[in-house]
Design a protein around this motif. Structure first.
Motif, PDB file in Angstrom:
ATOM      1  N   ILE A  23       0.776  -1.023  -0.075  1.00 41.80           N
ATOM      2  CA  ILE A  23      -0.054   0.127   0.094  1.00 41.80           C
ATOM      3  C   ILE A  23       1.002   1.197   0.062  1.00 41.80           C
ATOM      4  O   ILE A  23       0.527   2.211  -0.795  1.00 41.80           O
ATOM      5  CB  ILE A  23      -1.147  -0.070   1.286  1.00 41.80           C
ATOM      6  N   SER A  24       2.020   1.327   0.698  1.00 39.20           N
ATOM      7  CA  SER A  24       2.592   2.377   0.973  1.00 39.20           C
ATOM      8  C   SER A  24       3.514   2.841  -0.346  1.00 39.20           C
ATOM      9  O   SER A  24       4.090   4.007  -0.449  1.00 39.20           O
ATOM     10  CB  SER A  24       3.714   2.336   2.181  1.00 39.20           C
ATOM     11  N   ARG A  25       3.688   1.730  -1.475  1.00 38.25           N
ATOM     12  CA  ARG A  25       4.243   2.247  -2.519  1.00 38.25           C
ATOM     13  C   ARG A  25       3.181   2.475  -3.906  1.00 38.25           C
ATOM     14  O   ARG A  25       4.011   2.732  -4.846  1.00 38.25           O
ATOM     15  CB  ARG A  25       5.306   0.923  -2.871  1.00 38.25           C
ATOM     16  N   SER A  26       2.078   2.530  -3.423  1.00 45.53           N
ATOM     17  CA  SER A  26       1.111   2.355  -4.457  1.00 45.53           C
ATOM     18  C   SER A  26       0.218   3.708  -4.923  1.00 45.53           C
ATOM     19  O   SER A  26      -0.060   4.480  -3.829  1.00 45.53           O
ATOM     20  CB  SER A  26      -0.026   1.465  -4.260  1.00 45.53           C
ATOM     21  N   GLY A  27       0.104   4.070  -6.271  1.00 47.97           N
ATOM     22  CA  GLY A  27      -0.445   5.137  -6.469  1.00 47.97           C
ATOM     23  C   GLY A  27      -2.093   4.993  -6.589  1.00 47.97           C
ATOM     24  O   GLY A  27      -3.031   5.969  -6.770  1.00 47.97           O
ATOM     25  N   THR A  28      -2.492   3.624  -6.402  1.00 45.90           N
ATOM     26  CA  THR A  28      -3.802   3.303  -6.488  1.00 45.90           C
ATOM     27  C   THR A  28      -4.457   3.835  -5.020  1.00 45.90           C
ATOM     28  O   THR A  28      -3.731   3.822  -4.199  1.00 45.90           O
ATOM     29  CB  THR A  28      -4.116   1.568  -6.683  1.00 45.90           C
ATOM     30  N   THR A  29      -6.006   4.003  -5.379  1.00 43.77           N
ATOM     31  CA  THR A  29      -6.454   4.441  -4.145  1.00 43.77           C
ATOM     32  C   THR A  29      -6.709   3.592  -2.892  1.00 43.77           C
ATOM     33  O   THR A  29      -6.607   2.339  -3.074  1.00 43.77           O
ATOM     34  CB  THR A  29      -8.084   5.015  -4.585  1.00 43.77           C
ATOM     35  N   VAL A  30      -6.746   4.073  -1.716  1.00 41.48           N
ATOM     36  CA  VAL A  30      -6.936   3.170  -0.561  1.00 41.48           C
ATOM     37  C   VAL A  30      -8.243   2.546  -0.931  1.00 41.48           C
ATOM     38  O   VAL A  30      -8.084   1.273  -0.289  1.00 41.48           O
ATOM     39  CB  VAL A  30      -6.847   4.198   0.561  1.00 41.48           C
ATOM     40  N   ALA A  31      -9.402   2.983  -1.177  1.00 38.21           N
ATOM     41  CA  ALA A  31     -10.360   2.341  -1.445  1.00 38.21           C
ATOM     42  C   ALA A  31     -10.251   1.032  -2.267  1.00 38.21           C
ATOM     43  O   ALA A  31     -10.707  -0.079  -1.844  1.00 38.21           O
ATOM     44  CB  ALA A  31     -11.507   3.187  -1.926  1.00 38.21           C
ATOM     45  N   ALA A  32      -9.556   1.022  -3.495  1.00 35.78           N
ATOM     46  CA  ALA A  32      -9.215  -0.042  -4.265  1.00 35.78           C
ATOM     47  C   ALA A  32      -8.409  -0.945  -3.668  1.00 35.78           C
ATOM     48  O   ALA A  32      -8.550  -2.023  -3.760  1.00 35.78           O
ATOM     49  CB  ALA A  32      -8.587   0.574  -5.616  1.00 35.78           C
ATOM     50  N   LEU A  33      -7.325  -0.544  -2.900  1.00 35.96           N
ATOM     51  CA  LEU A  33      -6.463  -1.472  -2.292  1.00 35.96           C
ATOM     52  C   LEU A  33      -6.702  -2.296  -1.171  1.00 35.96           C
ATOM     53  O   LEU A  33      -6.790  -3.449  -1.297  1.00 35.96           O
ATOM     54  CB  LEU A  33      -5.237  -0.489  -1.931  1.00 35.96           C
ATOM     55  N   LEU A  34      -7.756  -1.724  -0.414  1.00 32.96           N
ATOM     56  CA  LEU A  34      -8.468  -2.601   0.582  1.00 32.96           C
ATOM     57  C   LEU A  34      -9.361  -3.511  -0.121  1.00 32.96           C
ATOM     58  O   LEU A  34      -9.661  -4.635   0.607  1.00 32.96           O
ATOM     59  CB  LEU A  34      -9.440  -1.639   1.319  1.00 32.96           C
ATOM     60  N   MET A  35      -9.702  -3.334  -1.211  1.00 32.88           N
ATOM     61  CA  MET A  35     -10.383  -4.555  -1.764  1.00 32.88           C
ATOM     62  C   MET A  35      -9.936  -5.587  -2.638  1.00 32.88           C
ATOM     63  O   MET A  35     -10.172  -6.507  -3.185  1.00 32.88           O
ATOM     64  CB  MET A  35     -11.717  -3.934  -2.780  1.00 32.88           C
ATOM     65  N   ASP A  36      -8.397  -5.380  -2.743  1.00 29.63           N
ATOM     66  CA  ASP A  36      -7.509  -6.232  -3.648  1.00 29.63           C
ATOM     67  C   ASP A  36      -7.298  -7.154  -2.781  1.00 29.63           C
ATOM     68  O   ASP A  36      -6.423  -7.117  -1.732  1.00 29.63           O
ATOM     69  CB  ASP A  36      -6.545  -5.270  -4.119  1.00 29.63           C
TER      70      ASP A  36
END
Length: 270
Positions: free
Chosen positions: A140-153
């Motif tokens: 997560i800390s290296r990603s430009g993807t939204t937190v909302a999308a990351l939590l569902m990945d």
């Protein structure tokens, strides 16, 4: 799709009803029939869940791997089991109890090596005591993807669905559209700790309640929520209704293919 607490509840119920004893295994629908014949009259030796995946272990043969997907359901009942009706993928039964699985995305017999491969492609699960949030934080800390999308990945974090995603971000006061790399470690630790508590409550209760005592209907003098998907929530499926904390209308949008809910006042950008 069921969220992770449901799979942990299923693992516990299979263990309670069938653990340690030989069981009758059948696949009336047919696709799992060959595997069922190998498992029939073997002992169910262990059960576990990882995120949205259920594993039923038969030490002498292997593991039944189940992913319910959108339509899968398990029904438990007291024996004797009735005659099978309809699309019944898997039945596990003894003289005293039975469990029927219908409509799963996945129902397969796998080896220990194949099971490990499933675990390796999944992110940490807040409900597994041997897991921490460190691996998820690294991604997560290296990603430009939204937190909302990351939590569902599920490759990042296992077991979190749309309800827990929306509710934990509200409870932590975080903008769901912020990129993962903008999240601080303290904020991530707060998310992980909150999910651990909320999801354990879900395992215990069988539904999802995320509202703190001071915002429950009795405390606020409001009507209880009526929704088959769960109990009291702050923002999930409350689009355009007043926020329970500040009164601002709850917002919604389609985000990465799923409905996202948040309060713009309690979860401001930045």
């Amino acid at each position: 799709m069921p969220e992770g607490h449901t799979l942990h509840r299923l693992a516990a119920e299979y263990r309670q009803l069938f653990g340690g004893e030989p069981v009758r295994v059948s696949s009336p629908q047919g696709p799992f029939a060959a595997a069922a014949r190998r498992l029939d009259n073997q002992a169910l030796t262990s059960t576990e869940a990882h995120g949205k995946h259920l594993f039923l272990g038969f030490a002498a043969v292997g593991w039944i791997h189940v992913h319910l997907g959108l339509y899968g359901k398990v029904r438990f009942g007291d024996g004797p089991a009735p005659a099978p009706v309809g699309q019944l993928r898997l039945r596990i039964a003894t003289d005293d109890h039975y469990a029927d699985l219908r409509g799963p995305t996945t129902c397969e017999l796998i080896s220990e090596v194949e099971k490990k491969a499933v675990h390796q492609r999944l992110g940490p699960d807040p409900l597994r005591p041997d897991h921490t949030g460190d691996a998820a934080w690294q991604r997560i800390s290296r990603s430009g993807t939204t937190v909302a999308a990351l939590l569902m990945d599920q490759k990042v974090l296992s077991g979190v669905g749309n309800i827990y995603r929306a509710e934990v971000l509200f409870r932590q006061g975080l903008d769901p559209r912020m990129p993962g790399r903008s999240l601080s470690r303290a904020q991530w630790d707060g998310i992980w700790a909150d999910l651990t508590v909320l999801m354990r409550d879900g395992v215990r209760d069988g539904w999802i309640d995320t509202v703190r005592p001071e915002h429950m209907p009795q405390a606020m003098g409001r009507a209880a929520r009526e929704d088959a998907h769960g109990g009291e929530v702050y923002v999930y499926r409350r689009a355009h209704q007043p926020c329970l904390v500040c009164g601002h209308p709850v917002s919604t949008e389609t985000h990465a293919g799923r409905n996202l809910f948040w309060c713009p006042a309690c979860q401001p950008p930045g």
